[in-house]
Design a protein around this motif. Structure first.
Motif, PDB file in Angstrom:
ATOM      1  N   THR A 146     -86.492 117.784 -30.048  1.00 47.16           N
ATOM      2  CA  THR A 146     -85.688 117.923 -31.261  1.00 47.16           C
ATOM      3  C   THR A 146     -86.152 116.945 -32.335  1.00 47.16           C
ATOM      4  OG1 THR A 146     -83.758 118.641 -29.985  1.00 47.16           O
ATOM      5  CG2 THR A 146     -83.355 117.812 -32.210  1.00 47.16           C
ATOM      6  N   PHE A 147     -86.384 115.689 -31.946  1.00 50.61           N
ATOM      7  CA  PHE A 147     -86.843 114.684 -32.911  1.00 50.61           C
ATOM      8  C   PHE A 147     -88.255 114.987 -33.400  1.00 50.61           C
ATOM      9  CE2 PHE A 147     -83.780 111.319 -31.105  1.00 50.61           C
ATOM     10  CZ  PHE A 147     -82.818 111.680 -32.035  1.00 50.61           C
ATOM     11  N   LEU A 148     -89.108 115.484 -32.512  1.00 44.72           N
ATOM     12  CA  LEU A 148     -90.453 115.856 -32.940  1.00 44.72           C
ATOM     13  C   LEU A 148     -90.388 116.975 -33.986  1.00 44.72           C
ATOM     14  CD1 LEU A 148     -92.423 115.772 -29.559  1.00 44.72           C
ATOM     15  CD2 LEU A 148     -92.769 114.277 -31.532  1.00 44.72           C
ATOM     16  N   ALA A 149     -89.520 117.954 -33.744  1.00 38.38           N
ATOM     17  CA  ALA A 149     -89.360 119.041 -34.706  1.00 38.38           C
ATOM     18  C   ALA A 149     -88.824 118.515 -36.039  1.00 38.38           C
ATOM     19  CB  ALA A 149     -88.417 120.109 -34.141  1.00 38.38           C
ATOM     20  N   ILE A 192    -102.453 112.917 -42.503  1.00 41.32           N
ATOM     21  CA  ILE A 192    -101.909 113.693 -41.400  1.00 41.32           C
ATOM     22  C   ILE A 192    -101.973 112.936 -40.088  1.00 41.32           C
ATOM     23  CG2 ILE A 192    -104.092 114.827 -40.846  1.00 41.32           C
ATOM     24  CD1 ILE A 192    -100.606 116.466 -40.776  1.00 41.32           C
ATOM     25  N   PHE A 193    -102.911 112.000 -39.958  1.00 37.00           N
ATOM     26  CA  PHE A 193    -103.068 111.273 -38.699  1.00 37.00           C
ATOM     27  C   PHE A 193    -101.879 110.366 -38.403  1.00 37.00           C
ATOM     28  CE2 PHE A 193    -107.467 112.256 -39.887  1.00 37.00           C
ATOM     29  CZ  PHE A 193    -107.871 112.913 -38.736  1.00 37.00           C
ATOM     30  N   SER A 216     -96.476 111.439 -33.121  1.00 43.20           N
ATOM     31  CA  SER A 216     -96.025 112.581 -32.337  1.00 43.20           C
ATOM     32  C   SER A 216     -96.582 112.535 -30.919  1.00 43.20           C
ATOM     33  CB  SER A 216     -96.442 113.894 -33.015  1.00 43.20           C
ATOM     34  OG  SER A 216     -95.815 114.049 -34.273  1.00 43.20           O
ATOM     35  N   ILE A 217     -97.848 112.153 -30.786  1.00 39.13           N
ATOM     36  CA  ILE A 217     -98.472 112.067 -29.461  1.00 39.13           C
ATOM     37  C   ILE A 217     -97.766 111.018 -28.606  1.00 39.13           C
ATOM     38  CG2 ILE A 217    -100.575 111.386 -28.233  1.00 39.13           C
ATOM     39  CD1 ILE A 217    -102.166 112.655 -30.522  1.00 39.13           C
ATOM     40  N   ALA A 274     -90.966 104.678 -31.610  1.00 38.67           N
ATOM     41  CA  ALA A 274     -91.944 104.926 -30.551  1.00 38.67           C
ATOM     42  C   ALA A 274     -92.204 103.662 -29.740  1.00 38.67           C
ATOM     43  CB  ALA A 274     -93.253 105.450 -31.154  1.00 38.67           C
ATOM     44  N   LEU A 275     -92.287 102.506 -30.410  1.00 39.29           N
ATOM     45  CA  LEU A 275     -92.489 101.239 -29.698  1.00 39.29           C
ATOM     46  C   LEU A 275     -91.263 100.858 -28.892  1.00 39.29           C
ATOM     47  CD1 LEU A 275     -94.996  99.346 -29.660  1.00 39.29           C
ATOM     48  CD2 LEU A 275     -95.074 101.116 -31.403  1.00 39.29           C
ATOM     49  N   ALA A 276     -90.072 101.242 -29.359  1.00 40.28           N
ATOM     50  CA  ALA A 276     -88.862 100.996 -28.576  1.00 40.28           C
ATOM     51  C   ALA A 276     -88.895 101.804 -27.284  1.00 40.28           C
ATOM     52  CB  ALA A 276     -87.618 101.355 -29.403  1.00 40.28           C
ATOM     53  N   ILE A 277     -89.343 103.047 -27.375  1.00 43.07           N
ATOM     54  CA  ILE A 277     -89.485 103.881 -26.184  1.00 43.07           C
ATOM     55  C   ILE A 277     -90.453 103.249 -25.201  1.00 43.07           C
ATOM     56  CG2 ILE A 277     -90.325 106.122 -25.367  1.00 43.07           C
ATOM     57  CD1 ILE A 277     -89.286 107.313 -28.013  1.00 43.07           C
ATOM     58  N   MET A 278     -91.582 102.752 -25.721  1.00 39.07           N
ATOM     59  CA  MET A 278     -92.550 102.097 -24.858  1.00 39.07           C
ATOM     60  C   MET A 278     -91.979 100.827 -24.248  1.00 39.07           C
ATOM     61  SD  MET A 278     -96.539 101.115 -25.653  1.00 39.07           S
ATOM     62  CE  MET A 278     -96.191  99.591 -26.543  1.00 39.07           C
ATOM     63  N   GLY A 279     -91.128 100.122 -25.009  1.00 39.84           N
ATOM     64  CA  GLY A 279     -90.502  98.916 -24.493  1.00 39.84           C
ATOM     65  C   GLY A 279     -89.591  99.197 -23.310  1.00 39.84           C
TER      66      GLY A 279
END
Length: 320
Positions: A94-97, A151-152, A158-159, A216-221
């Motif tokens: 959902t967040f990616l979309a 775009i990168f 996203s990746i 994204a860094l929070a997810i990795m944390g």
């Protein structure tokens, strides 16, 4: 070979539970045999087991039959086989979309602003700036917005979210994952703006931040605390444990914050997002019984099918 999380038995063909993320032998593959967390999250939103005999009886998790959530009232089919099935109970997708939809709206805002003489329309709607931190909507929109001229930026974020997000969502649940994503992203952006103001390092274009790298860094944390030995392929080539990747990211961020360098990369946002994730991961570790496999399992939360920045854009915005 893999080891069963319950009995420690070595298995050539282990079973990976898509609900709790554990690895089990044939004797413990059933949810009731490994005390699967999904057993405690069961609900019946469609009323499959509701006989309809007495409408006053509540068979749906303690909520009146007349009371429905907003998603239940909307004419959107997110059930199995529906066109939006991948978003059912799946905040990662959902967040990616939303990120990619926001990217399109950014270009629309640029076009409308240019056509009708509002050159700052895009900045007002999507960029969290040190000049106007009171624009509270940008606390959230800046998390989903990215550099529209590169775009990168959005592709890389996203990746990262696509690979790491589903694991964390399985561990903490879709609701908590959604809260973590929004709060960590907003705190990362506000922290970066605070650092810009404290250092007086506002670029000529006005400064500001945008991007999902803080989240994204929070997810990795979170993953670093719950599963520090998880192997991550850096640039899809070099296998490193996720704790080393997190430590390297933190060291680089601290260095550039202290030196005031790093170009237009929002290192402050990176560091703050990572720290939020580490703190939340420690909380989850202390309060919940979470099983953490040492491998990636692609896909979203339990409801859906199985399955951080660079140079800023125009105006001196910092991507993260």
């Amino acid at each position: 070979m893999a080891t069963c999380d319950v009995c420690g038995k070595e298995e050539n063909m282990p079973y990976n539970c898509r609900h709790c993320g554990g690895t089990y032998c044939s004797d413990h593959r059933l949810p009731e045999n490994h005390d699967c967390s999904a057993l405690y999250e069961w609900n019946d939103p469609q009323g499959v087991f509701d006989s309809g005999f007495d409408e006053s009886v509540d068979n749906r998790g303690g909520t009146s039959a007349k009371s429905k959530s907003l998603s239940d009232r909307l004419p959107i089919d997110t059930g199995p086989g529906g066109p939006l099935a991948y978003f059912r109970g799946n905040m990662t997708y959902t967040f990616l979309a939303l990120m990619w939809l926001t990217f399109l709206f950014q270009w629309l805002a640029i076009a409308v602003g240019s056509a009708f003489g509002y050159p700052n329309l895009h900045r007002t709607l999507f960029v969290l700036t040190p000049q106007n931190p009171e624009y509270v909507w940008t606390w959230v929109t800046s998390v989903f917005a990215h550099d529209p001229f590169n775009i990168f930026h959005i592709v890389f974020n996203s990746i990262v979210i696509f690979f790491f997000g589903p694991l964390v969502e399985r561990y903490v649940g879709s609701k908590n994952f959604g809260i973590l994503f929004i709060i960590s992203g907003a705190l990362a952006g506000l922290g970066q703006v605070g650092i810009q103001l404290a250092q007086g390092a506002i670029p000529p274009g006005g400064g500001g931040v945008l991007g999902a790298s803080g989240a994204a860094l929070a997810i990795m944390g979170v993953l670093t605390v719950l599963n520090p030995k998880l192997k991550v392929y850096l640039y899809f080539i070099l296998p490193v444990p996720i704790w080393l990747l997190a430590a390297g990211t933190a060291a680089i961020s601290v260095f550039f914050i202290q030196t005031g360098g790093g170009g237009s990369i929002a290192h402050g946002a990176h560091l703050i997002g990572l720290l939020v994730g580490l703190a939340y991961g420690e909380y989850v570790k202390r309060t919940q019984n979470v099983r953490t496999p040492d491998q990636f399992q692609l896909g979203g939360g339990p409801g859906g099918p199985g399955g951080p920045g660079g140079p800023g854009g125009p105006g001196g915005r910092r991507r993260f």
